[in-house]
Structures are given as structure tokens and as C-alpha cells.
Motif scaffolding. Structure first.
Motif, mmCIF file in Angstrom:
data_model
loop_
_atom_site.group_PDB
_atom_site.id
_atom_site.type_symbol
_atom_site.label_atom_id
_atom_site.label_comp_id
_atom_site.label_asym_id
_atom_site.label_seq_id
_atom_site.Cartn_x
_atom_site.Cartn_y
_atom_site.Cartn_z
ATOM 1 N N GLU A 1 -13.698 15.102 -5.014
ATOM 2 C CA GLU A 1 -13.293 14.080 -4.534
ATOM 3 C C GLU A 1 -11.956 14.070 -3.588
ATOM 4 O O GLU A 1 -11.853 13.704 -2.399
ATOM 5 C CB GLU A 1 -13.031 12.697 -5.286
ATOM 6 C CG GLU A 1 -14.095 11.880 -5.946
ATOM 7 C CD GLU A 1 -13.943 11.164 -6.843
ATOM 8 O OE1 GLU A 1 -12.767 10.707 -7.122
ATOM 9 O OE2 GLU A 1 -14.718 10.533 -7.438
ATOM 10 N N ASP B 1 -9.921 4.841 1.986
ATOM 11 C CA ASP B 1 -9.005 4.352 2.830
ATOM 12 C C ASP B 1 -9.622 4.214 4.456
ATOM 13 O O ASP B 1 -10.580 4.896 4.613
ATOM 14 C CB ASP B 1 -7.638 4.790 2.731
ATOM 15 C CG ASP B 1 -7.686 6.396 3.049
ATOM 16 O OD1 ASP B 1 -8.799 6.980 3.628
ATOM 17 O OD2 ASP B 1 -6.819 7.118 2.354
ATOM 18 N N GLU B 2 -8.969 3.634 5.204
ATOM 19 C CA GLU B 2 -9.318 3.426 6.625
ATOM 20 C C GLU B 2 -9.589 4.740 7.450
ATOM 21 O O GLU B 2 -9.951 4.864 8.446
ATOM 22 C CB GLU B 2 -8.830 2.464 7.136
ATOM 23 C CG GLU B 2 -7.108 2.872 7.729
ATOM 24 C CD GLU B 2 -6.479 1.920 6.282
ATOM 25 O OE1 GLU B 2 -5.293 1.761 6.766
ATOM 26 O OE2 GLU B 2 -6.690 2.431 5.248
ATOM 27 N N ASN B 3 -8.699 5.833 6.853
ATOM 28 C CA ASN B 3 -8.710 7.149 7.424
ATOM 29 C C ASN B 3 -10.184 8.069 7.438
ATOM 30 O O ASN B 3 -10.179 8.927 7.773
ATOM 31 C CB ASN B 3 -7.496 7.859 7.092
ATOM 32 C CG ASN B 3 -6.165 6.867 7.320
ATOM 33 O OD1 ASN B 3 -6.179 6.494 8.520
ATOM 34 N ND2 ASN B 3 -5.237 7.213 6.230
ATOM 35 N N PHE C 1 -18.594 9.692 9.229
ATOM 36 C CA PHE C 1 -19.516 10.497 8.921
ATOM 37 C C PHE C 1 -19.877 11.462 7.886
ATOM 38 O O PHE C 1 -20.278 12.357 7.492
ATOM 39 C CB PHE C 1 -20.068 11.589 10.087
ATOM 40 C CG PHE C 1 -19.985 10.651 11.556
ATOM 41 C CD1 PHE C 1 -21.287 10.069 11.719
ATOM 42 C CD2 PHE C 1 -19.086 10.650 12.199
ATOM 43 C CE1 PHE C 1 -21.329 9.343 12.902
ATOM 44 C CE2 PHE C 1 -18.972 10.277 13.549
ATOM 45 C CZ PHE C 1 -20.414 9.321 13.705
ATOM 46 N N THR C 2 -18.476 10.960 6.607
ATOM 47 C CA THR C 2 -18.450 11.662 5.641
ATOM 48 C C THR C 2 -19.927 11.492 4.695
ATOM 49 O O THR C 2 -20.390 10.448 4.678
ATOM 50 C CB THR C 2 -17.286 11.263 4.828
ATOM 51 O OG1 THR C 2 -17.156 11.979 3.798
ATOM 52 C CG2 THR C 2 -17.151 9.965 4.613
ATOM 53 N N ASN C 3 -20.007 12.641 3.751
ATOM 54 C CA ASN C 3 -20.964 12.507 2.758
ATOM 55 C C ASN C 3 -20.479 11.957 1.517
ATOM 56 O O ASN C 3 -21.065 11.915 0.504
ATOM 57 C CB ASN C 3 -21.533 13.940 2.429
ATOM 58 C CG ASN C 3 -22.525 14.203 3.624
ATOM 59 O OD1 ASN C 3 -23.403 13.442 3.859
ATOM 60 N ND2 ASN C 3 -22.553 15.495 3.993
ATOM 61 N N ALA C 4 -19.143 11.531 1.596
ATOM 62 C CA ALA C 4 -18.471 11.262 0.342
ATOM 63 C C ALA C 4 -19.347 10.083 -0.419
ATOM 64 O O ALA C 4 -19.296 10.063 -1.588
ATOM 65 C CB ALA C 4 -16.913 10.662 0.694
ATOM 66 N N GLU D 1 0.898 -1.141 0.107
ATOM 67 C CA GLU D 1 0.064 0.058 -0.237
ATOM 68 C C GLU D 1 0.863 1.224 -0.048
ATOM 69 O O GLU D 1 0.483 2.123 -0.701
ATOM 70 C CB GLU D 1 -1.047 -0.027 1.175
ATOM 71 C CG GLU D 1 -2.165 0.949 0.973
ATOM 72 C CD GLU D 1 -2.627 1.088 2.620
ATOM 73 O OE1 GLU D 1 -2.591 0.553 3.567
ATOM 74 O OE2 GLU D 1 -2.982 2.412 2.611
ATOM 75 N N ILE E 1 -22.134 11.720 -2.110
ATOM 76 C CA ILE E 1 -21.987 12.434 -3.223
ATOM 77 C C ILE E 1 -21.517 11.872 -4.515
ATOM 78 O O ILE E 1 -21.826 11.767 -5.629
ATOM 79 C CB ILE E 1 -20.979 13.361 -2.770
ATOM 80 C CG1 ILE E 1 -21.518 14.536 -1.728
ATOM 81 C CG2 ILE E 1 -20.556 14.371 -3.939
ATOM 82 C CD1 ILE E 1 -20.570 15.201 -1.002
ATOM 83 N N THR E 2 -20.323 10.629 -4.147
ATOM 84 C CA THR E 2 -19.885 9.822 -5.252
ATOM 85 C C THR E 2 -20.939 9.279 -6.126
ATOM 86 O O THR E 2 -21.024 9.104 -7.075
ATOM 87 C CB THR E 2 -18.835 9.176 -4.641
ATOM 88 O OG1 THR E 2 -17.747 10.056 -3.960
ATOM 89 C CG2 THR E 2 -18.068 8.418 -5.908
ATOM 90 N N LEU F 1 -12.826 16.664 -0.639
ATOM 91 C CA LEU F 1 -14.017 16.446 0.092
ATOM 92 C C LEU F 1 -13.730 16.365 1.506
ATOM 93 O O LEU F 1 -14.465 17.055 2.550
ATOM 94 C CB LEU F 1 -14.913 15.352 -0.201
ATOM 95 C CG LEU F 1 -16.250 15.267 0.635
ATOM 96 C CD1 LEU F 1 -17.110 16.275 -0.015
ATOM 97 C CD2 LEU F 1 -16.705 13.903 0.197
ATOM 98 N N GLU G 1 -15.115 18.837 4.603
ATOM 99 C CA GLU G 1 -15.915 18.187 5.444
ATOM 100 C C GLU G 1 -15.020 18.699 7.054
ATOM 101 O O GLU G 1 -16.107 18.981 7.996
ATOM 102 C CB GLU G 1 -16.147 16.855 5.643
ATOM 103 C CG GLU G 1 -17.106 16.520 4.490
ATOM 104 C CD GLU G 1 -17.664 15.095 4.172
ATOM 105 O OE1 GLU G 1 -16.801 14.177 4.762
ATOM 106 O OE2 GLU G 1 -18.686 14.763 3.646
ATOM 107 N N ARG H 1 1.045 4.219 -2.924
ATOM 108 C CA ARG H 1 0.762 5.536 -2.522
ATOM 109 C C ARG H 1 1.868 6.330 -2.964
ATOM 110 O O ARG H 1 1.849 7.557 -3.539
ATOM 111 C CB ARG H 1 0.409 5.669 -1.052
ATOM 112 C CG ARG H 1 -0.835 5.184 -0.695
ATOM 113 C CD ARG H 1 -1.062 5.875 0.725
ATOM 114 N NE ARG H 1 -2.471 5.642 1.092
ATOM 115 C CZ ARG H 1 -2.896 6.107 2.239
ATOM 116 N NH1 ARG H 1 -2.123 6.911 3.039
ATOM 117 N NH2 ARG H 1 -4.180 5.922 2.524
ATOM 118 N N LYS I 1 -12.744 7.316 -7.749
ATOM 119 C CA LYS I 1 -13.709 7.160 -6.607
ATOM 120 C C LYS I 1 -14.975 6.322 -7.283
ATOM 121 O O LYS I 1 -15.440 5.564 -6.855
ATOM 122 C CB LYS I 1 -14.069 8.093 -5.567
ATOM 123 C CG LYS I 1 -12.997 8.454 -4.925
ATOM 124 C CD LYS I 1 -12.728 7.356 -3.650
ATOM 125 C CE LYS I 1 -11.441 7.889 -2.536
ATOM 126 N NZ LYS I 1 -10.204 7.245 -3.054
#
Lengths: 362, 115
Positions: A223, B71-73, B77-80, A178, B83-84, A226, A230, A182, B44
Motif C-alpha cells: 500500500e 489523499d488528493e495527490n 489512474f492508479t490500481n490502488a 491534516e 488491489i486494496t 504502490l 506505479e 501527518r 487503507k
């Protein structure tokens, strides 16, 4: 600095003086010669002279030559002196221009001659010289800005790589694949960016144009950004239709990302919005980025696209504060694509940025 | 010859091309076609579609999409995802291919456009 080594020669002032005096002397001598020739025709060459009263040629010669020689000598002195003064006055503007040129070549391009007086050849030369200095100065300034832009943009992917490596070192159990993946992505972006900047530096037109779809790029930018939006409790919206244009995808992506990031960072502390809208108008492709925020004074707007210029509210110290190059880069990308960048403050605060790019030639 | 070449390619463990409801998704070339028409997608959007296609019409929860396409981060609570998915739905065009199952998640609507 290259200085041409020349053999020493006469100064222009001395040359002009010599020419003045020489011409004056020649004209005097010619006049005397004419007078002499015509005068002598009526003077008999005998003892009695003309009608027995007038002097003969020999007497006349004896009487006339010394004053004539004195007059010629006076003319010579007068010519040299007058010529020296006149040449000095005529050449004075040249000295000023030479001084300015010397200053420009030493360091200060900001010096201008600004010669007063009515228009003549020298004033014209001085004006042309001023224009040239002005262009040189702005060009040099632009180059410096470009270098600053480039290093700033290149630092970001390097910093991300650094963070990724730090994380990997502190946590050896993490999945190496990973990490590599990246790092690869970040590195690829850095290479793309370097190439884009290099291309941009070569006369702004060196990139290969390809069909680019603006709404897709806008969605990609959204994307990526975002999570930042947020985190700041800002709603990020992408609206509009598929909009084709031509240009460098990497540069346009950078442009949209910079605009959206600006919209997020320079927004209200919470509850703000950033809207990205794309549409085709006649033969133009339009991208609009609108964000809420604090009021932007109208007189500040034109300076926003200058490098290192930051609005009053931009004193945040976190990693997205930027150094004030985002809009400068946007501006140069829009220019390179023959587009128009328009920034205007919104009535309720915030900024509306409109980019018009040439439409897709189908 | 050609078959052998295909065989060899298969041996390299290329993820297979999936087709569902008029949709062709090539994970290796990262290309999507709907009814033969190429659809450009963001990274995405592609990842989300890949998960939905893999479910073969089954419902995938937003949490699962978030887990597998981000990813795990990612902020839970995201709207991602919302939206996507809505952007993806728009990109794939009408008739709408991705159905929202209220309170549960999303799925590919296999019934609508099947011929």
C-alpha cells in the motif's frame, strides 16, 4: 588511554639471565663441594701424605682452590652471557606481541602478528592475539556500520517532516489538522524506528516479541509503495496465505518495506514486476520478494547485504535511490529474529529474496 | 452507572459502531469483526471498508473510494482501489462480502450472509 603507572623494575631478560647464571654457579659449587668431600676422605691429614707419595690435605687445598675458583668465575661469566643471549631469544616473540598490542591500542586494528614457526606457547599466544584482533576489528566495523544505518534511517522521517512543514508554510490556507495528523504519523514512525534501532543495538535481542502476521505487513508495505511502483510502471503483487511469526512488528515492517522498495527501485525501466509471497512451511514462516530487473552477477550477490554496497545499476539520483543500507538493515533484522536471509539472482534478471523466520509457536 | 458511562462516552462524539451483514466495524478502535471473528486489516483496507459500510449496501464508485480513502495527490489512474478491494475481500473471507458492480463500483453484499 589508561596507562598503569608502575615503579621501574628489572626487565624479564635480566631476571632470567641472573637466574641462569645463579643456577649455573650453584650447580658448579655443589659439584666441587661433592668432589672435595669425597676426595678428602682418602687423603690423610699428616706430613707424609698417602703412602708417602701423595700430597696431604693442605697441599691439595693450595693446589686445587685457585683453578676451582677460576672455573667458577668462568661459569659465572658463561652463565651471564649465555643467559642473556638465551633469554633474549626466548623473549623476542613477546616483544613482537607487545608491539602489535601497542599498534592496536593506538589506532590500527588491522595489524596482525602472523608469527611463523612451529607451535609453542608464544606462537599460541600470538595466534590467540590475532584472533582477538580480528574479532575486535569486525566488531568495530559493525558498530560503525550500525551508526551509519541508524543515521540514514532517522534522516528519512525528518526529511518528510521538513517537506510537510515547507508545504504548509507556502500554503497557509491548507488544513492545519491534516498537517498535524501527518506530522504526528511521521513522528510516531520516527520514534518507533529509533526505539527499534536502540533495541537492535542492545545485543540484537532486546526487542519484545509479539505475534506478527506477515501477509498483513506485506500488504501494508505494498500500500505504502504502490504509488512509487506505479510511477515506475511496475506491477506490485502480494500473494500467499496468512503467515504467523513472532518478532518485533516495527522491525519486520521495516524489513518488508526495504525489500519491496529495493525490488521496485532496482527493476526494469518499465513493465517490471515485484511479487511478494508469504507462506508457512513446516515450522518456518517464509516471505519471498521476487523482482524482475537487470541481471545480477552471482559474485555480486554476497556483497549486497553489506552496508553501502550498491549494485552496478544503482546510480539513480532521485529520492528513492537510497544509499545502500536497505539490505544491510534487512540482514541484521533477519539475524535478530533468528531467521535466514537468502538472496539469489533470477535466471532472467532481477533478484529473488527469501526470508525464513521461525514459525509462530502456538 | 454503566448506562451513564455509555451516555458520557456517546457525548464525546465517538463515531458509532456500525453493523452490516454480519460485519461489525468500530471506527474509534479501528477494529473489524466478521461473525464475531477479529479481522486484521491494513490502514487503507480499513478506510475502504469504512466507506463501503457507510454506504449501507449502496454502490460506491472507485473514484469515490480513491477520493475518500486516499489523499488528493493520488494518481487517478492508479490500481490502488482495485488491489486494496481484492485484498480486503480476501481478508474478510468467504462467503465474499464485497461485490463488484461492473463498470460502476463496489458494494457490500447485504443479501448473501444475512441470517
Amino acid at each position: 588511554m589508561v596507562l598503569v603507572n608502575r615503579r621501574p623494575g628489572l626487565s624479564a631478560r635480566l631476571k632470567l639471565t641472573i637466574s641462569y647464571a645463579g643456577f649455573l654457579l650453584l650447580a658448579g659449587a655443589l659439584l666441587l663441594a661433592v668432589v672435595w668431600v669425597f676426595l678428602l676422605r682418602y687423603v690423610p691429614d699428616n706430613q707424609q701424605g698417602l703412602l708417602g707419595v701423595a700430597p696431604n690435605q693442605r697441599v691439595l687445598l693450595r693446589v686445587f682452590v685457585p683453578p676451582a675458583a677460576a672455573a667458577l668465575a668462568f661459569l659465572l661469566v658463561f652463565g651471564v652471557l649465555g643467559g642473556w643471549i638465551l633469554a633474549g631469544r626466548m623473549l623476542a616473540p613477546l616483544t613482537r606481541i607487545a608491539d602489535a598490542a601497542r599498534m592496536a591500542s593506538d589506532e590500527s586494528l588491522s595489524h596482525r602478528i602472523r608469527m611463523e614457526g612451529r607451535k609453542d606457547e608464544f606462537r599460541e599466544l600470538a595466534d590467540v592475539f590475532d584472533t582477538m584482533l580480528e574479532q575486535l576489528e569486525s566488531h568495530v566495523a559493525e558498530q560503525q556500520r550500525f551508526a551509519a544505518n541508524a543515521s540514514h534511517e532517522l534522516r528519512t522521517p525528518l526529511a518528510i517532516s521538513q517537506t510537510l512543514l515547507d508545504v504548509a508554510r507556502n500554503d497557509p490556507a491548507r488544513d492545519q489538522r491534516e498537517l498535524i495528523e501527518r506530522l504526528h504519523t511521521v513522528n510516531t514512525r520516527a520514534i518507533d524506528l529509533t526505539e527499534a534501532l536502540l533495541l537492535l543495538s542492545r545485543g540484537d535481542r532486546g526487542f519484545t516479541s509479539e505475534p506478527v502476521e506477515l501477509s498483513l505487513i506485506a500488504e501494508e508495505a505494498a500500500e505504502t509503495l504502490l504509488s512509487l511502483a506505479e510511477k515506475r510502471r511496475i506491477t506490485l503483487d502480494v500473494t500467499g496465505e496468512a503467515t504467523q511469526t513472532v518478532g518485533s512488528a516495527a522491525l519486520i515492517r521495516r524489513m518488508v518495506t526495504n525489500l519491496v522498495q529495493n525490488g521496485i527501485v532496482h527493476n526494469l525501466p518499465a513493465g517490471g514486476t515485484v511479487t511478494v509471497h508469504t507462506e508457512s512451511q513446516h515450522d518456518a514462516s517464509v516471505l519471498r520478494v521476487e523482482n524482475t530487473g537487470h541481471p545480477v552477477p552471482a559474485e555480486l550477490v554476497p556483497t549486497l547485504t553489506e552496508a553501502f554496497q550498491r549494485g552496478t545499476e544503482r546510480i539513480r539520483t532521485d529520492e528513492h535511490a537510497g544509499v545502500g543500507l536497505g539490505l544491510a538493515i534487512v540482514h541484521s533484522i533477519v539475524r535478530a529474529h533468528d531467521g535466514i536471509l537468502d538472496l539469489r539472482p533470477r535466471a532472467g534478471g532481477g533478484l529473488l529474496v527469501t526470508v525464513r523466520l521461525p514459525g509462530h509457536l502456538s | 452507572m454503566r448506562l451513564r458511562a455509555l451516555d458520557r462516552r456517546r457525548a464525546h462524539a465517538r463515531p458509532p459502531v456500525s453493523e452490516i451483514a454480519g460485519l461489525r466495524l468500530d471506527p474509534f478502535r479501528r477494529e473489524v469483526f466478521r461473525d464475531g471473528r477479529y479481522v486484521a486489516l491494513t490502514r487503507k483496507q480499513f478506510a475502504v471498508l469504512e466507506v463501503l459500510v457507510a454506504a449501507e449496501g449502496g454502490v460506491v464508485s472507485a473514484e469515490e473510494l480513491l477520493e475518500r480513502a486516499w489523499d488528493e495527490n493520488a494518481d487517478p489512474f492508479t490500481n490502488a482501489v482495485r488491489i486494496t478491494v481484492s485484498a480486503l475481500r480476501k481478508r474478510l473471507g468467504e462467503p465474499w462480502l464485497i461485490a463488484t458492480v461492473p463498470g460502476v463500483g463496489y458494494r457490500i453484499d447485504t443479501g448473501g450472509t444475512r441470517e
